[in-house]
Design an enzyme around this catalytic site. Structure first.
Site, PDB file in Angstrom:
ATOM      1  N   ARG A 306       0.858  -1.200   0.000  1.00 33.03           N
ATOM      2  CA  ARG A 306       0.000   0.000   0.000  1.00 33.03           C
ATOM      3  C   ARG A 306       0.888   1.242   0.000  1.00 33.03           C
ATOM      4  NH1 ARG A 306      -3.416  -3.369   3.737  1.00 33.03           N
ATOM      5  NH2 ARG A 306      -5.561  -3.281   2.965  1.00 33.03           N
ATOM      6  N   ARG A 342       0.882  -1.545  -5.441  1.00 35.15           N
ATOM      7  CA  ARG A 342      -0.348  -0.866  -5.837  1.00 35.15           C
ATOM      8  C   ARG A 342      -0.070   0.630  -5.969  1.00 35.15           C
ATOM      9  NH1 ARG A 342      -5.477  -1.048  -1.919  1.00 35.15           N
ATOM     10  NH2 ARG A 342      -4.296   0.413  -0.645  1.00 35.15           N
ATOM     11  N   GLU A 441     -12.644  -4.266  -6.751  1.00 35.45           N
ATOM     12  CA  GLU A 441     -13.157  -3.943  -5.419  1.00 35.45           C
ATOM     13  C   GLU A 441     -14.419  -3.099  -5.470  1.00 35.45           C
ATOM     14  OE1 GLU A 441     -10.041  -2.026  -3.145  1.00 35.45           O
ATOM     15  OE2 GLU A 441      -9.386  -0.796  -4.814  1.00 35.45           O
ATOM     16  N   ASN A 464     -12.203  -5.628   1.240  1.00 33.77           N
ATOM     17  CA  ASN A 464     -12.587  -4.579   2.201  1.00 33.77           C
ATOM     18  C   ASN A 464     -13.520  -3.587   1.519  1.00 33.77           C
ATOM     19  OD1 ASN A 464     -10.640  -5.935   3.593  1.00 33.77           O
ATOM     20  ND2 ASN A 464      -9.081  -4.340   3.402  1.00 33.77           N
ATOM     21  N   ASP A 465     -13.153  -3.218   0.307  1.00 33.72           N
ATOM     22  CA  ASP A 465     -14.004  -2.290  -0.422  1.00 33.72           C
ATOM     23  C   ASP A 465     -15.145  -2.991  -1.141  1.00 33.72           C
ATOM     24  OD1 ASP A 465     -13.083   0.320   0.106  1.00 33.72           O
ATOM     25  OD2 ASP A 465     -11.248  -0.161  -0.976  1.00 33.72           O
ATOM     26  N   ARG A 475     -17.192   1.361   5.595  1.00 31.70           N
ATOM     27  CA  ARG A 475     -16.321   0.527   6.424  1.00 31.70           C
ATOM     28  C   ARG A 475     -15.748   1.267   7.624  1.00 31.70           C
ATOM     29  NH1 ARG A 475     -11.285  -0.369   2.071  1.00 31.70           N
ATOM     30  NH2 ARG A 475      -9.892  -0.585   3.809  1.00 31.70           N
ATOM     31  N   CYS A 512      -6.539  -9.746  -1.810  1.00 33.22           N
ATOM     32  CA  CYS A 512      -5.657  -9.093  -0.835  1.00 33.22           C
ATOM     33  C   CYS A 512      -6.425  -8.339   0.237  1.00 33.22           C
ATOM     34  CB  CYS A 512      -4.668  -8.177  -1.536  1.00 33.22           C
ATOM     35  SG  CYS A 512      -5.461  -6.810  -2.393  1.00 33.22           S
TER      36      CYS A 512
HETATM   37  C1  PEP Z   1      -9.396  -3.783  -0.032  1.00 33.90           C
HETATM   38  O1  PEP Z   1     -10.190  -2.886  -0.306  1.00 33.90           O
HETATM   39  O2  PEP Z   1      -9.745  -4.931   0.272  1.00 33.90           O
HETATM   40  C2  PEP Z   1      -7.946  -3.514  -0.034  1.00 33.90           C
HETATM   41  C3  PEP Z   1      -7.083  -4.490   0.086  1.00 33.90           C
HETATM   42  O3  PEP Z   1      -7.546  -2.223  -0.141  1.00 33.90           O
HETATM   43  P1  PEP Z   1      -7.609  -1.166   1.042  1.00 33.90           P
HETATM   44  O4  PEP Z   1      -7.960  -1.899   2.315  1.00 33.90           O
HETATM   45  O5  PEP Z   1      -6.265  -0.541   1.104  1.00 33.90           O
HETATM   46  O6  PEP Z   1      -8.675  -0.244   0.581  1.00 33.90           O
HETATM   47 MG    MG Z   2      -9.497  -1.108  -1.253  1.00 34.55          MG
END
Ligand code: PEP
Ligand code: MG
Length: 587
Positions: A306, A342, A441, A464-465, A475, A512
């Site tokens: 990241r 990324r 995502e 996560n997104d 989130r 990821c």
């Molecule tokens: C995600 O969105 O799952 C991700 C890995 O990116 P970030 O948590 O940095 O938004």
């Molecule tokens: Mg993300």
């Protein structure tokens, strides 16, 4: 060991480095020395300036020695911080001002140092930026060292820690944190100050030492020798726990250690199911310091670096050279293992140079990630050039975050190609072409994954997104956190769609997001057919162990049955029960 006599104290801080630790408190009391305040006679002014110079020289030598020691064991990143401290010793804003006070105000050097330090810290205070608040403590570390040297006190006194010490401190200087972690005697760290990105947190994570930071007044509330149990995942500290609490901590710790030890034996073995499906287990990092821990846990590469973390909490973004050095460091440290970097995921909750930006009404849906980069072309280009230059130093892959449609992918790629041409014309060595993938995502990307797969070299699913946007749950918002369900049927269907599209197009598909490292979902992901899972270092052993003792065919049957159910609660209950049944030792 019995703690019946003393009441238990529960403290809460920020979980900064995962894991559980139990040990006796060692209070590191680097209290500030009382500064003598003296007025000088005229004849004393010159000798005082000499005394100041001697103390500065001595401080410089001490920092230089420390830097040498630390760069051998901790790597150059930590040494850089000590180098910054050394630079401060030579900074005219510091030295000239101290000398001026000695000469003009006729005050002793210790007093002058404190006054200048206060002034410098005050300058930082008025900048609403966390990076600069951290620099405040650097001023304090340096001033403290000089004052101690002026007073002939012992500096860098070797701290003799008992074994399994839980080091409790108001704050830890980078030097203290690195030296103590290196001693191998620290079971855990607790500090009153600090956040996730404070230096203690980084050093602790890099060494897999559990840590809780930002724990309020812990250093006053905990006494030397107190028994301390800390949970660096949840940010909990129990001081003088009851026998029962202690037993629970010890049990968790025993299991964790047993598991780690077993897992380390399997460190170099592949994550392969009993029926031969191979998954590559790789790591997520925010800072290069985390690599050591990844490697010692058997990561086969990096699945998500990241890069935006380098941009946070500082006033101006890192330039091409600084970025190039960071990427190169990561690539070189990983040898020929694949490293997926990324491009910037700034915006949303990760805003650079705080204060300068107007808050968007709905940041998660606003100008973030690839949108932010396409709107700030020069910032994007600087990163792309740094990445292109760094790519010759390792096995690099690159991916764009939050791609919602093909136009964004094309636009981002064409920017990359423009930078490649520009550097090529300037004769910069660029090496061979690397793979360029996208993070899937958003629901839009998941739904057109078949088309995106025609032009992306690989997919990496950011759950996560993906979950946030699929289920319409912010989130960051605690009030709706209960709705955040990785096993919601819509999420499972999206994942299936993404993997199918990737397989049909013949491109690799990774995950990821946090879902990838949670043991509960390991068989679901094995069943879906992910080629790569990327997680934090500490999660790798457990996930590998689950995969190595399971068959994909069986996992697929379990997933099919789960996807016949409808509510997220039903699916989750079913998966948890099935996982417990299969892997009771992992419960
Ligand atoms: C995600 O969105 O799952 C991700 C890995 O990116 P970030 O948590 O940095 O938004
Ligand atoms: Mg993300």
């Amino acid at each position: 060991m019995s703690s019946q006599a003393t009441p238990t104290l529960n403290l809460k801080g920020i979980g900064a480095s995962p894991g559980v630790a139990v040990g006796h408190a060692y209070i590191l009391d680097r209290k500030r020395v009382r500064t003598p305040k003296l007025r000088l006679a005229e004849a004393e002014v010159d000798p005082e300036r000499m005394r100041m110079k001697t103390a500065l020289d001595l401080s410089d030598r001490q920092l230089s020695d420390l830097k040498d020691q630390i760069s051998k064991t901790e790597g150059p990143e930590h040494a850089l911080i000590l180098e910054a401290h050394r630079l401060m010793l030579h900074d005219p804003m510091f030295v000239d001002e101290v000398n001026r006070l000695i000469v003009e105000d006729r005050i002793n050097a210790e007093w002058a140092v404190r006054r200048v330090a206060r002034k410098l810290k005050h300058l930082f205070d008025n900048i609403p930026d966390e990076y600069f608040r951290e620099r405040r403590s650097d001023v304090e570390y340096v001033a403290d060292r000089v004052v101690r040297n002026l007073m002939g006190q012992v500096v860098d006194e070797e701290v003799v820690l008992p074994d399994h010490a839980v080091v409790v401190s108001h704050d830890l200087s980078p030097a203290d944190a690195a030296l103590m972690a290196r001693s191998g005697r620290v079971a855990g760290f607790v500090t009153d100050l600090g956040g996730q990105t404070s230096h203690t947190a980084i050093v602790a994570r890099a060494r897999s030492t559990p840590a809780v930071v930002g724990a309020g007044r812990a250093s006053e509330q905990i006494s030397p020798g107190d028994l301390v149990a800390l949970d660096g995942t949840r940010g909990l500290i129990l001081v003088n726990p009851t026998e029962d609490q202690l037993a629970l901590f010890h049990e968790t710790m025993r299991r964790h250690q047993e598991f780690e030890a077993k897992a380390l034996e399997a460190k170099d073995l592949p994550a392969q199911s009993t029926d031969g499906f191979r998954i590559r287990l790789v790591g997520n990092i925010e800072f290069p310091e985390e690599i050591q821990s990844l490697l010692s846990h058997g990561a086969e590469g990096i699945g998500l670096y990241r890069t935006e973390f380098m941009f946070l909490d500082r006033k101006s973004p890192p330039g091409e050279e600084e970025q190039y050095r960071a990427y190169r460091q990561v690539l070189e440290a990983m040898g020929n293992r694949p490293v997926t970097i990324r491009t910037l995921d700034l915006g949303g909750d990760k805003v650079p140079g705080k204060g300068k930006h107007e808050k968007e009404p709905n940041p998660a849906m606003g100008l973030r990630a690839i949108r932010y980069c396409l709107a700030n072309r020069e910032l994007f280009r600087v990163q792309l050039r740094a990445l292109l230059r760094a790519s010759v130093h390792g096995n690099m892959r690159m991916m764009f975050p939050l791609i919602c449609g093909m136009s964004e992918l094309r636009e981002a790629r064409s920017e990359l190609e423009a930078c490649r041409t520009e550097l090529g014309r300037a004769g910069v060595p660029l090496g061979k072409r690397f793979q360029v993938g996208i993070m899937v995502e958003t629901p839009s990307a998941a739904l057109i994954a078949d088309r995106l797969a025609q032009e992306a070299d690989f997919f990496s699913v950011g759950t996560n997104d993906l979950i946030q946007y699929s289920l319409a749950i912010d989130r960051q918002n605690r009030d709706v956190a209960y709705l955040y369900k990785p096993l919601h049927l819509s999420v499972l269907r999206s994942l299936k769609n993404i993997v199918t599209a990737a397989k049909e197009a013949g491109i690799p598909v990774a995950m990821c997001g946090e879902m990838a490292g949670d043991p509960v979902y390991a068989l679901v992901l094995l069943a879906l057919g992910f080629d790569e899972l990327s997680m934090t270092a500490g999660q790798i052993p457990t996930v590998k162990s689950i995969i190595r003792q399971s068959s994909r065919e069986d996992a697929q049957r379990m997933l099919d049955a789960a996807m016949d159910l409808t509510t997220a609660e039903e699916i989750e209950r079913y998966i948890r029960t099935e996982m417990d049944r299969r892997l009771s030792d992992l419960a």
